[in-house]
Structure formats: structure tokens, C-alpha cells
Design a protein around this motif. Sequence first.
Motif, PDB file in Angstrom:
ATOM      1  N   GLY A  78       1.068  -1.144   0.234  1.00 54.47           N
ATOM      2  CA  GLY A  78       0.203   0.372   0.121  1.00 54.47           C
ATOM      3  C   GLY A  78       0.651   1.342   0.170  1.00 54.47           C
ATOM      4  N   MET A  79       2.555   1.467   0.392  1.00 54.86           N
ATOM      5  CA  MET A  79       3.122   2.468  -0.235  1.00 54.86           C
ATOM      6  C   MET A  79       3.195   3.082  -1.458  1.00 54.86           C
ATOM      7  SD  MET A  79       5.634   2.227   3.265  1.00 54.86           S
ATOM      8  CE  MET A  79       6.757   0.979   2.833  1.00 54.86           C
ATOM      9  N   ILE A  80       3.056   1.962  -1.821  1.00 56.26           N
ATOM     10  CA  ILE A  80       4.026   2.443  -3.799  1.00 56.26           C
ATOM     11  C   ILE A  80       2.285   3.315  -4.002  1.00 56.26           C
ATOM     12  CG2 ILE A  80       4.316   0.928  -6.031  1.00 56.26           C
ATOM     13  CD1 ILE A  80       6.526   1.446  -4.120  1.00 56.26           C
ATOM     14  N   SER A  81       3.025   4.016  -4.584  1.00 51.33           N
ATOM     15  CA  SER A  81       1.796   4.632  -5.923  1.00 51.33           C
ATOM     16  C   SER A  81       0.355   5.719  -4.812  1.00 51.33           C
ATOM     17  CB  SER A  81       0.635   4.026  -6.584  1.00 51.33           C
ATOM     18  OG  SER A  81       1.494   3.124  -7.253  1.00 51.33           O
ATOM     19  N   ASN A  82       0.869   5.479  -3.143  1.00 49.69           N
ATOM     20  CA  ASN A  82       0.212   6.238  -2.822  1.00 49.69           C
ATOM     21  C   ASN A  82       1.726   8.002  -2.176  1.00 49.69           C
ATOM     22  OD1 ASN A  82      -1.334   7.079  -0.317  1.00 49.69           O
ATOM     23  ND2 ASN A  82      -1.057   4.384   0.238  1.00 49.69           N
ATOM     24  N   LEU A 271       3.113  16.049  -8.590  1.00 53.69           N
ATOM     25  CA  LEU A 271       1.530  15.617  -8.665  1.00 53.69           C
ATOM     26  C   LEU A 271       1.255  15.007  -9.809  1.00 53.69           C
ATOM     27  CD1 LEU A 271       0.325  16.620  -4.971  1.00 53.69           C
ATOM     28  CD2 LEU A 271       1.632  14.065  -5.222  1.00 53.69           C
ATOM     29  N   GLU A 272       0.937  16.297 -10.280  1.00 53.06           N
ATOM     30  CA  GLU A 272       0.232  16.696 -11.699  1.00 53.06           C
ATOM     31  C   GLU A 272       0.951  15.875 -12.469  1.00 53.06           C
ATOM     32  OE1 GLU A 272      -0.150  20.077 -12.475  1.00 53.06           O
ATOM     33  OE2 GLU A 272      -2.469  20.251 -10.493  1.00 53.06           O
ATOM     34  N   ASP A 273       2.574  15.718 -12.532  1.00 60.66           N
ATOM     35  CA  ASP A 273       2.998  14.906 -13.665  1.00 60.66           C
ATOM     36  C   ASP A 273       3.079  13.683 -13.307  1.00 60.66           C
ATOM     37  OD1 ASP A 273       3.531  17.313 -14.644  1.00 60.66           O
ATOM     38  OD2 ASP A 273       5.468  17.786 -14.425  1.00 60.66           O
ATOM     39  N   THR A 290       6.481   4.705  -7.216  1.00 64.61           N
ATOM     40  CA  THR A 290       6.740   5.945  -6.813  1.00 64.61           C
ATOM     41  C   THR A 290       6.208   5.969  -5.786  1.00 64.61           C
ATOM     42  OG1 THR A 290       7.635   7.147  -8.693  1.00 64.61           O
ATOM     43  CG2 THR A 290       6.928   8.247  -7.082  1.00 64.61           C
ATOM     44  N   ILE A 291       7.118   6.273  -3.851  1.00 64.59           N
ATOM     45  CA  ILE A 291       5.815   6.951  -3.007  1.00 64.59           C
ATOM     46  C   ILE A 291       6.025   8.618  -2.890  1.00 64.59           C
ATOM     47  CG2 ILE A 291       5.715   6.571  -0.706  1.00 64.59           C
ATOM     48  CD1 ILE A 291       7.008   3.970  -0.584  1.00 64.59           C
ATOM     49  N   LEU A 292       5.204   9.263  -2.324  1.00 64.99           N
ATOM     50  CA  LEU A 292       5.129  10.572  -2.269  1.00 64.99           C
ATOM     51  C   LEU A 292       5.028  10.752  -1.212  1.00 64.99           C
ATOM     52  CD1 LEU A 292       3.562  12.090  -5.370  1.00 64.99           C
ATOM     53  CD2 LEU A 292       6.249  11.765  -5.126  1.00 64.99           C
ATOM     54  N   ILE A 293       6.040  11.551  -0.372  1.00 63.11           N
ATOM     55  CA  ILE A 293       6.261  12.241   1.131  1.00 63.11           C
ATOM     56  C   ILE A 293       5.741  13.813   0.801  1.00 63.11           C
ATOM     57  CG2 ILE A 293       6.904  12.384   3.117  1.00 63.11           C
ATOM     58  CD1 ILE A 293       8.580   9.560   2.823  1.00 63.11           C
ATOM     59  N   ALA A 294       5.156  14.518   1.183  1.00 64.29           N
ATOM     60  CA  ALA A 294       4.318  15.849   0.687  1.00 64.29           C
ATOM     61  C   ALA A 294       4.203  16.943   2.165  1.00 64.29           C
ATOM     62  CB  ALA A 294       3.078  15.644   0.257  1.00 64.29           C
TER      63      ALA A 294
END
Length: 588
Positions: A78-82, A271-273, A290-294
Amino acid sequence: MKSGLIKSINGPVVIGKNMKDFKLREMVVVGDKKLIGEVISIKGDLGTVQVYEETSGLKRDEKIISTGSPLSVKLGPGMISNMFDGIQRPLNKIKAEHGNFMPEGIGLISLDEEKLWDTKINVNIGDRVHEGEIFGEVPETDIITHRLLVPIGVNGIVTKKVEDGKYNIERDLVEVKDDLGKIHNLKMYQMWPVRVPRKSKERLPIDRLLVTGQRVFDVFFPIAKGGTTAIPGGFGTGKTMTQHQIAKYCDADIIVYIGCGERGNEMTEVLEDFPKLIDPNTGKPLMDRTILIANTSNMPVAAREASIYTGVTMAEYFRDQGYHVALMGDSTSRWAEALREISGRLEEMPAEEGYPAYLPSRIAQFYERAGYVNALSGKEGSVTLIGAVSPAGGDFSEPVTENTKRFVNVFLALDKELAYARHYPAINWMDSYSEYIAQLKNYYDLRLDGDLPALRSKFLDLLHQESKLNEIVMLVGEDVLPDDQRLVLEICRIVKVAFLQQNAFNKIDTFVPLEKQFEMLKTIDLLYECGKDAVSHAIPISKIRNDKIYADVINMKYDIENDELSKFVELNNKIRAYYNNLEVKYIQ
């Protein structure tokens, strides 16, 4: 359950009393709002907590309740693509349930506990398993199979297991009985304290290139898998854009992108690209790995520090599964500013420019978590750390840049003048360096038919010569230089435009395979050697500099497709034919 009382509140720093039984780095719940915090110091009966949420509205004598564990992340499917915030709360889920603003005291929700995952168990009853071993698999995305790991500290015999099927992350999958008779139930996930590096079997030599498709990196200042890299630069020089380009096209299996206190619009671009982009290495959407931490700059500063540790812990977890992970920290200066603010509120003795005296050790601890390892699972994996640094006014002598430079092996200095001249990437070849050249020589030799490091050294030397010659040209003009030095100036102009400058908006030039990069550099070298030979025969520089030939060499990055390397033979033959005819004409 241990509890204390709030004594004073100073921004994100809360002082509590009755806290002598608490532990350092323990995670706590602060006040009636149930804000998440971490104990950072204990002196007698008083404890200091840094809170990861907005503290307005807290009152004295509200309770501080212990959770009994350090600040930890839940590592599982659940981490990938999140996309998460700095303490692993899923932002998409929070937006769906609560709207655009995160409510206070939402707690430590993280991975989806209800989603069912296709699960395959790889061990059988009676098997002996050890810590870090892979006991099952879950296809998390089309390109990433999540390998379920036996938690650290668990060794024993499998006594029960479920059949292959669909399960959520809370389901007990395997039961292990250790040598003391204790039963351990293995789930899909495991908890891990973010400030503690994960164990590995052994560290391996760092001798493989992280291929980015960007010529200035892959050839001139290479980044190695498992290595450390800093990208410092002033405002507008392209730090974020450079990290985006590496994240999009590098050959790492998984990308962890941390927006550590950068402006919201830059994270919005990610997030858009990223969901629209296709990974050139797999042909699948980039978000599938990809994992994003914002953490934007208007979030509490303490959360910026947590995001760095959360991201690198996730990266180590996938490294332990046998994946190569590239982590982008954008930017570590925001994290350092958070350290400075917390230190100031704690009234600690400041060091240079107000940063805490322990800034160098914190930066070192972060970059030490990079590496190429033989994991406990028996597979090889790596974590490559690439941190942007934002020195105020582009001053590289400020403490964060200086201390980062001490602990990284690749320093990619972005230059304001190059950026304003639309030279992308704006990497200053005079100030940048990579210490991985010697370790990567075997890699280059095995992959390419030729000595790339020698060719790189030759052109870096020419670029340094050009820098000195330009100082003379500024004073007395180019016409007074001898022809061999004028040729150096001409060739270096071609190197900068045809090779070091890269067009991210051109479908051919945005990503260039290493083989094509080498052919391009060999072509420029052939042009230089033919020109040098012509100079030795006293042929005028005006004839040596042929506009058509030079234009063909400059445009080869657009005219020759990435899979049409045979066309370099035609271009090289054209260069040789021109200079052969020139020598025949002038020598006779």
C-alpha cells in the motif's frame, strides 16, 4: 499507561511535567486534541515534546499520554503509488474523508487496513525461517512485487500458515515458534522506528552506475547506486527540476520523493506530472514505482524532520526486499531550518548562523543510511540518497551546504548564470565533482566499447583550459590567441551545447542511453582531433571551423534517434572526409 501534564507551550515545542518515566524518542499523544508528538529530551521530572501538528488551542494541564513505542512507520503493501505526509498519514484518503484541510488529532492512520491483497506464501509448515527472510509475495503494482519479510528479531520454525488467497494487512499469515517457545504471528506489515537504520548482512562495494539518461550526470559526474549526492543551488537554478528528471528516468526500481518543506506548487507539479508519465525502463506509469511524501513549507517545522526519517526508512525496507531505491530529498535545507527553529525554542547554544551544534552529525546520520548491501533476505539492494540544498542567495559557504559537502561523494553545483542563460541542467562543471569515477571504471568498461573515464578526463581538462582562456579573451579578445587555443574554445562551445546542455522537452533528448552518450562524446573527440591535426598543418582556423560540420555535431542529439547508433558512423565519416579534403587542398 504513562501520562504527564502540559506545563508550557512554545510553538511546536511542548514542555510537560510528571514525565520522568517516559523514554527519549518515545511517541506521545498531546492534549485533548490528541496531537502526535515525540519526546526529544527529559530532565528530571520535565520532558520536552516536539509536536508534529499545529499546537494552537492546546492548554496547560492537558494530558500527555505515552504510546509505549518510538516514532515508527508501518511498512507493508500500500506504500507504492501512495502519497503521505511526514508521519505516514495517507493524504489522498484524508482528502476523500475530510476535504482539503487535514483535521487536528486525526491520529496515526497509515496503510489501508481493509484492502484485500493477492497473497502467496513461500514457506511451508516445518520450515525454519530467520529474520529478514522473504516468507510471501504480494503483487503491489504491475511492476513491483512486495516481498513480505520476517520481522527483525524473529527466528524459528513455521507452525501454521494460511493458504494462498486474498487477505488484508491485519490478517495473521504465518505463525512462527522461536527456540524459547514463544509464538510470533507474521502479518503483511511490520513496524519500524524511523530513527534506527535497518539491519543488513553486509555492505557491498559501490561500483554500479545509477543510469539517469542525463549526459552531465552519467558521463561527467556519475551517481552510483547506493551512493550519496547533493544538488545545491540558489533560487531558480533548477534543483527541483533536476531531481524530477532523475526521478523520472533513472534505472532505480523504486523512487521515494520527499517534498521536505518545499513550496506547495512544486509538489503539485510532481503530483500532476508523475501519474501521466511513462517509465522508459518498464513502459508502465511512473507512479507504479513511486512513493511521495509531501510536506509543504506551511506545515509545522517538526514534520519536516520526521519526513526525512520516514522516507529513508521506507527506502531501506524496499532495499531489504532486493530493490534498488533512489530517494530524493527536496530540500534538506528546510529540514535543517526545522532543526534550527526547534533548537532555538529549546534555548540551546547556537553554532554558526544559528544552526545547532549537532547539525553536522544529523546530516551525517542521514547520508550514512545510503549504501549497496547484501540484505538479510539474501538479495542485493541499494539506497541512493540525492538531496537538494537551498543555500540563501546561492552562497555555498553557508553551514548546510558546507556540512553536506563533507558527507556526500557527488556534488552537483547548480549555477545561477547558466540557469538564467537557459542552459539545462545548470550544472557548473568547474565546481562539481564525483568521487565514484574509479569505482565505476569496470562498469563502464564492461558496458561500453572504449575508455569512457579517460575521455571524460580529457574533456574536463579542455573545459578547465577554456575557463582560463576566457579570462584572456575578456581582456584582449579572441583574435590574439594562437589557433590551437582558439580551437579549444570552439570545441568547448560544442561540448557545452551539444553534450552538457539537454532538452527535457524533446522526446529524443529528454532521456539518452549511455551507449548514445558515449558515441556523442567520441564524435566530438573526433572533431577535436581532426581539427588539432589540421592546426598542426597550419590550416587557418576559419577553414577548420566549418559551420555545416559543427551544426551537424550540435544537432546529433536531436537528429539521431536513441536506437539508431549506426548513424554515428555516417557522421564520423563526414567529419573525416571534410578534414581529409582540407589537408589535401592546403598541404599540396
